[in-house]
Design a protein around this motif. Structure first.
Motif, PDB file in Angstrom:
ATOM      1  N   THR A 137       0.837  -1.197   0.000  1.00  0.00           N
ATOM      2  CA  THR A 137       0.000   0.000   0.000  1.00  0.00           C
ATOM      3  C   THR A 137       0.873   1.248   0.000  1.00  0.00           C
ATOM      4  O   THR A 137       0.590   2.206  -0.729  1.00  0.00           O
ATOM      5  CB  THR A 137      -0.959   0.007   1.213  1.00  0.00           C
ATOM      6  OG1 THR A 137      -1.749  -1.183   1.177  1.00  0.00           O
ATOM      7  CG2 THR A 137      -1.873   1.214   1.192  1.00  0.00           C
ATOM      8  N   GLY A 138       1.940   1.231   0.792  1.00  0.00           N
ATOM      9  CA  GLY A 138       2.837   2.386   0.843  1.00  0.00           C
ATOM     10  C   GLY A 138       3.467   2.683  -0.503  1.00  0.00           C
ATOM     11  O   GLY A 138       3.451   3.829  -0.980  1.00  0.00           O
ATOM     12  N   ALA A 186       2.168   5.789  -2.887  1.00  0.00           N
ATOM     13  CA  ALA A 186       3.208   6.794  -3.152  1.00  0.00           C
ATOM     14  C   ALA A 186       3.376   6.987  -4.658  1.00  0.00           C
ATOM     15  O   ALA A 186       3.438   8.120  -5.147  1.00  0.00           O
ATOM     16  CB  ALA A 186       4.527   6.374  -2.511  1.00  0.00           C
ATOM     17  N   ASP A 226      -4.861   4.717   3.206  1.00  0.00           N
ATOM     18  CA  ASP A 226      -4.154   4.718   4.489  1.00  0.00           C
ATOM     19  C   ASP A 226      -5.071   4.280   5.628  1.00  0.00           C
ATOM     20  O   ASP A 226      -4.655   3.527   6.504  1.00  0.00           O
ATOM     21  CB  ASP A 226      -3.560   6.093   4.783  1.00  0.00           C
ATOM     22  CG  ASP A 226      -2.094   6.191   4.398  1.00  0.00           C
ATOM     23  OD1 ASP A 226      -1.500   5.141   4.057  1.00  0.00           O
ATOM     24  OD2 ASP A 226      -1.544   7.292   4.440  1.00  0.00           O
ATOM     25  N   THR A 244      -3.307   0.719   5.437  1.00  0.00           N
ATOM     26  CA  THR A 244      -2.064   0.996   6.156  1.00  0.00           C
ATOM     27  C   THR A 244      -2.270   0.994   7.656  1.00  0.00           C
ATOM     28  O   THR A 244      -1.498   0.345   8.383  1.00  0.00           O
ATOM     29  CB  THR A 244      -1.461   2.344   5.696  1.00  0.00           C
ATOM     30  OG1 THR A 244      -1.369   2.344   4.270  1.00  0.00           O
ATOM     31  CG2 THR A 244      -0.093   2.562   6.302  1.00  0.00           C
ATOM     32  N   TRP A 266       5.843   8.359   8.988  1.00  0.00           N
ATOM     33  CA  TRP A 266       4.507   8.139   8.450  1.00  0.00           C
ATOM     34  C   TRP A 266       3.461   9.043   9.086  1.00  0.00           C
ATOM     35  O   TRP A 266       2.582   9.559   8.383  1.00  0.00           O
ATOM     36  CB  TRP A 266       4.126   6.667   8.620  1.00  0.00           C
ATOM     37  CG  TRP A 266       2.758   6.331   8.118  1.00  0.00           C
ATOM     38  CD1 TRP A 266       2.327   6.344   6.813  1.00  0.00           C
ATOM     39  CD2 TRP A 266       1.626   5.932   8.902  1.00  0.00           C
ATOM     40  NE1 TRP A 266       1.008   5.970   6.740  1.00  0.00           N
ATOM     41  CE2 TRP A 266       0.553   5.711   8.014  1.00  0.00           C
ATOM     42  CE3 TRP A 266       1.428   5.734  10.263  1.00  0.00           C
ATOM     43  CZ2 TRP A 266      -0.701   5.301   8.450  1.00  0.00           C
ATOM     44  CZ3 TRP A 266       0.180   5.321  10.688  1.00  0.00           C
ATOM     45  CH2 TRP A 266      -0.862   5.111   9.799  1.00  0.00           C
ATOM     46  N   GLY A 310       8.876  10.126   2.969  1.00  0.00           N
ATOM     47  CA  GLY A 310       8.698   8.815   2.341  1.00  0.00           C
ATOM     48  C   GLY A 310      10.018   8.210   1.898  1.00  0.00           C
ATOM     49  O   GLY A 310      10.243   7.000   2.026  1.00  0.00           O
TER      50      GLY A 310
END
Length: 154
Positions: free
Chosen positions: A20-21, A25, A51, A55, A96, A135
């Motif tokens: 997911t990150g 991104a 998120d 996340t 984060w 990030g």
């Protein structure tokens, strides 16, 4: 059997967290590079939603399953590889948390710009720069955590 179920959940949640990150991104980066306000509004709204849906639960599941695995496997919490992994996890989390706040603010700024017909304000691009910096710091930390989990160096 319990150990394997917890390990599976730990691996699955780490995959969701990392995937997911990286995915969000990339999605937001491409929208921002396009400078297309409609794409940016859609991307920021979707990234914030991802998120919350993916996340955040993974961030909660990771330390719970990780500590359970450490306990079940009999590893000492003071093992250097575990200390390093936990420190990197805290570091990535410290990157984060402000990113989440920035994404929410960027989402609002983009929606307001679209609704008013105005261009994105300068603060959007300042937040975007910090979003990229944080990030870029968190990503290698997570990669090293994966390495530590696979190789569990002594």
């Amino acid at each position: 059997m319990l150990y394997l179920c917890v390990k599976w959940l730990h691996i699955l949640s780490s995959t969701v967290l990392f995937g997911t990150g990286v995915g969000t991104a990339f999605f937001m980066l491409m929208a921002n590079f396009s400078r297309d306000l409609r794409a940016i509004v859609f991307a920021t709204r979707t990234v914030v939603m991802a998120d919350w849906c993916f996340t955040t639960p993974a961030v909660i599941i990771q330390p719970l399953t990780g500590l359970a695995l450490v306990h079940m496997a009999g590893y000492p919490l003071t093992a250097p590889w575990l200390v390093a992994a936990m420190g990197l996890y805290v570091f990535a989390g410290a990157c984060w948390v402000p990113v989440v706040w920035m994404q929410i603010r960027m989402k609002r700024l983009a929606a307001e710009a679209l609704a008013s017909g105005a261009p994105l304000p300068k603060i959007y691009w300042v937040l975007n720069r910090w979003w990229l910096i944080l990030g870029s710091l968190a990503f290698p930390a997570v990669v090293v955590i994966f390495w530590l989990m696979v190789f569990t160096p002594s």
